[in-house]
Enzyme design. Structure first.
Site, short mmCIF file in Angstrom:
data_model
loop_
_atom_site.label_atom_id
_atom_site.label_comp_id
_atom_site.label_asym_id
_atom_site.label_seq_id
_atom_site.Cartn_x
_atom_site.Cartn_y
_atom_site.Cartn_z
N GLU A 93 0.81 -1.22 0.00
CA GLU A 93 0.00 0.00 0.00
C GLU A 93 0.84 1.27 0.00
O GLU A 93 1.99 1.28 0.44
CB GLU A 93 -1.02 0.00 1.14
CG GLU A 93 -0.45 0.10 2.53
CD GLU A 93 -1.58 0.08 3.59
OE1 GLU A 93 -1.95 -1.03 4.01
OE2 GLU A 93 -2.05 1.15 3.99
N CYS A 120 2.75 -1.55 15.60
CA CYS A 120 2.67 -1.38 14.15
C CYS A 120 1.96 -2.55 13.47
O CYS A 120 2.29 -3.71 13.70
CB CYS A 120 4.08 -1.21 13.59
SG CYS A 120 4.11 -0.98 11.81
N CYS A 334 -1.14 2.61 9.33
CA CYS A 334 -0.34 2.16 8.19
C CYS A 334 -0.35 0.64 8.16
O CYS A 334 -0.21 -0.01 9.18
CB CYS A 334 1.12 2.58 8.36
SG CYS A 334 1.31 4.25 8.92
N1 SAH Z 1 10.35 1.05 9.37
C1 SAH Z 1 10.42 2.48 9.33
C2 SAH Z 1 9.32 3.14 8.54
C3 SAH Z 1 7.93 2.66 8.71
S1 SAH Z 1 6.74 3.33 9.78
C4 SAH Z 1 10.50 3.04 10.71
O1 SAH Z 1 10.43 2.29 11.67
O2 SAH Z 1 10.71 4.24 10.85
C5 SAH Z 1 6.76 5.06 9.85
C6 SAH Z 1 6.54 5.58 11.27
O3 SAH Z 1 5.23 5.28 11.77
C7 SAH Z 1 7.53 5.00 12.26
O4 SAH Z 1 7.97 6.00 13.13
C8 SAH Z 1 6.67 4.00 13.00
O5 SAH Z 1 7.22 3.66 14.24
C9 SAH Z 1 5.34 4.73 13.07
N2 SAH Z 1 4.17 3.88 13.31
C10 SAH Z 1 3.91 2.65 12.87
N3 SAH Z 1 2.71 2.20 13.30
C11 SAH Z 1 2.19 3.19 14.02
C12 SAH Z 1 0.98 3.35 14.75
N4 SAH Z 1 0.07 2.37 14.81
N5 SAH Z 1 0.77 4.52 15.38
C13 SAH Z 1 1.68 5.51 15.33
N6 SAH Z 1 2.86 5.42 14.66
C14 SAH Z 1 3.11 4.29 14.04
#
Ligand code: SAH
Length: 351
Positions: A93, A120, A334
Site C-alpha cells: 500500500e 505497528c 499504516c
Molecule cells: N520502518 C520504518 C518506517 C515505517 S513506519 C521506521 O520504523 O521508521 C513510519 C513511522 O510510523 C515509524 O515512526 C513507525 O514507528 C510509526 N508507526 C507505525 N505504526 C504506528 C501506529 N500504529 N501509530 C503511530 N505510529 C506508528
C-alpha cells in the site's frame, strides 16, 4: 538486483545494455524517457521505438508496472490510499497526501516487515520480501498517472524497514532524483528508519541531501526495548551517535518520530528525559499520537496530554510538531489496508 528488471537500471546501465544490443545511443534516451518521464506501463506503449526493438526488449527484460487493486479517497482532506498488486501477486500500500506545499507520497519499501515494533500493523505478518527499486518507483509513477497530478515530495514511511533493504533503497533514491527521471529534489525526500546503525552510517557517507527520520518512541534503552525489538540489537547511544554522524556528513537536520502511547511513554518525566537526551542534536521532533490497531491494546493519550508533552519538550529548545492525521475517514493505521486485504483473500480461498 534482478538483471532482467530494466526499470531498475540507471541511465548509464540502459545506455550500456542498448549499446550491447547494437542500438544507437538515442534509443537508450528514448527508452529511459518512456520508463521514467512518460511513465509507460509497458514496452508496447513506446510508440517511437521500432516494433522489432520493442519485441527484443520484451524478450530480454521484464517491465515492472504495478496494478491498482483499490483506491480510497478521503472526503475530508483528499488523501488517497492505494493498494497495488506486484507481478508475483503480493500486495503493497501507498498513500497520496495533499498539502499546500505540494503532493506528498508515502511508499512501502518491503512487502511486510520483520522489525516487530509492538504498535505497528505492518509487521504482524512478518516479512514477505524486499521490494525492487522499480517497485518502489512504480508506486509513485502509478499514483502520478492515476491522480493526474505531479508528486513533489516523498516519504519512505509505509510498510517495511527501508534500511533493511539498503541496496535497493539506494538505487531507488538515485533513480528518483536523477535528472533524466522524475527528478524529485533530494531535499523533498525523507527516509524513516527504526535505527539500523551501520546503514544509517552508510547512508550518511553517500552525502545525499535527504532527510533522515529516526523512529525513537522512547527516551531510555529499557523503554525502547518494550516497544521496539530492534533495541535489543542496538544501544540507544549508538543510534543517536549515528544520527549525529548523519548530520555531520550531510548537514541535514534529523527528524525524531515519537509515537505517543497512553500510559507507556507519554508522561512529563518521559518528555523531560527525551529533552535531555536529544537536546544537543540539530533536530526536530514529530509527535504521533499512536494509531490504535485491534491486535494490541495501545491507545492515544488525550489531546491535553499531547500538548503538555510538546510544551515540556519545547522547554529544552527543541522544535516540535504534532503530526496532523490525514485521511481519517479512510483510516486505519499504516499497513492495515494491506493486512485486511490479505485476510479477506485467505478467507475466500481457504488457505
Ligand atoms: N520502518 C520504518 C518506517 C515505517 S513506519 C521506521 O520504523 O521508521 C513510519 C513511522 O510510523 C515509524 O515512526 C513507525 O514507528 C510509526 N508507526 C507505525 N505504526 C504506528 C501506529 N500504529 N501509530 C503511530 N505510529 C506508528
Amino acid at each position: 538486483m534482478d538483471e532482467r528488471d530494466i526499470r531498475s537500471y540507471t541511465y548509464e546501465e540502459v545506455q550500456l545494455a542498448l549499446a550491447g544490443m547494437g542500438e544507437k545511443p538515442f534509443r537508450a534516451k528514448q527508452l529511459y524517457q518512456w520508463m521514467h518521464e512518460k511513465l509507460a506501463t509497458g514496452f508496447e506503449e513506446m510508440t517511437n521505438l521500432p516494433g522489432s526493438l520493442r519485441d527484443r526488449l520484451a524478450e530480454r527484460f521484464t517491465y515492472t508496472s504495478l496494478d491498482m487493486v483499490e483506491r480510497m479517497v478521503s472526503e475530508l482532506d483528499g488523501t488517497e490510499k492505494y493498494l497495488f498488486r506486484l507481478s508475483d501477486g503480493n500486495v503493497i500500500e501507498s498513500v497520496l497526501m495533499r498539502y499546500h506545499h505540494g503532493n506528498s507520497v508515502c511508499i512501502s519499501s518491503q512487502a511486510g516487515c520483520r522489525m516487530g515494533c509492538r504498535f505497528c500493523a505492518s509487521t504482524l505478518g512478518g516479512l514477505t520480501r524486499n521490494l525492487l527499486p522499480s517497485e518502489m518507483l512504480g508506486q509513485i509513477y502509478q499514483i502520478q498517472r492515476l491522480s493526474g497530478e505531479r508528486v513533489s515530495n516523498l516519504v519512505v514511511m509505509g510498510t517495511g524497514e527501508p534500511l533493511d533493504n539498503y541496496e535497493n533503497l539506494l538505487r531507488f533514491l538515485r533513480l528518483l532524483t536523477d535528472e533524466h527521471g522524475l527528478h524529485i529534489s533530494q531535499r523533498n525526500v525523507t527516509v524513516s528508519t527504526c535505527g539500523i546503525v551501520e546503514n544509517i552510517r552508510r547512508l550518511a557517507d553517500e552525502k545525499m541531501q535527504i532527510t533522515l527520520a529516526l523512529s525513537l518512541h522512547a527516551s531510555s534503552q529499557e523503554k525502547r526495548k518494550e516497544l521496539m525489538p530492534i533495541a535489543y540489537k542496538y544501544e540507544l547511544k549508538d543510534v543517536l551517535d549515528a544520527c549525529r554522524y548523519y548530520f555531520a556528513q550531510t548537514g541535514r537536520r534529523i527528524t525524531f518520530e515519537y509515537s505517543l502511547v497512553a500510559g507507556v511513554n507519554d508522561t512529563a518525566k518521559d518528555a523531560a528525559e527525551l529533552g535531555a537526551l536529544i537536546s544537543g542534536i540539530n533536530c526536530h521532533v514529530n509527535l504521533i499520537p499512536v494509531n490504535p490497531i485491534k491486535e494490541r491494546s495501545y491507545s492515544q493519550p488525550d489531546r491535553s496530554a499531547v500538548e503538555a508533552f510538546k510544551n515540556k519538550l519545547e522547554k529544552y529548545r527543541i522544535n516540535v510538531t504534532i503530526r496532523r492525521e490525514m485521511g481519517r475517514d479512510i483510516g486505519g493505521a499504516c499497513g492495515q489496508l494491506r493486512k485486511s486485504y490479505i485476510e479477506e483473500q485467505r478467507k475466500e480461498t481457504g488457505v
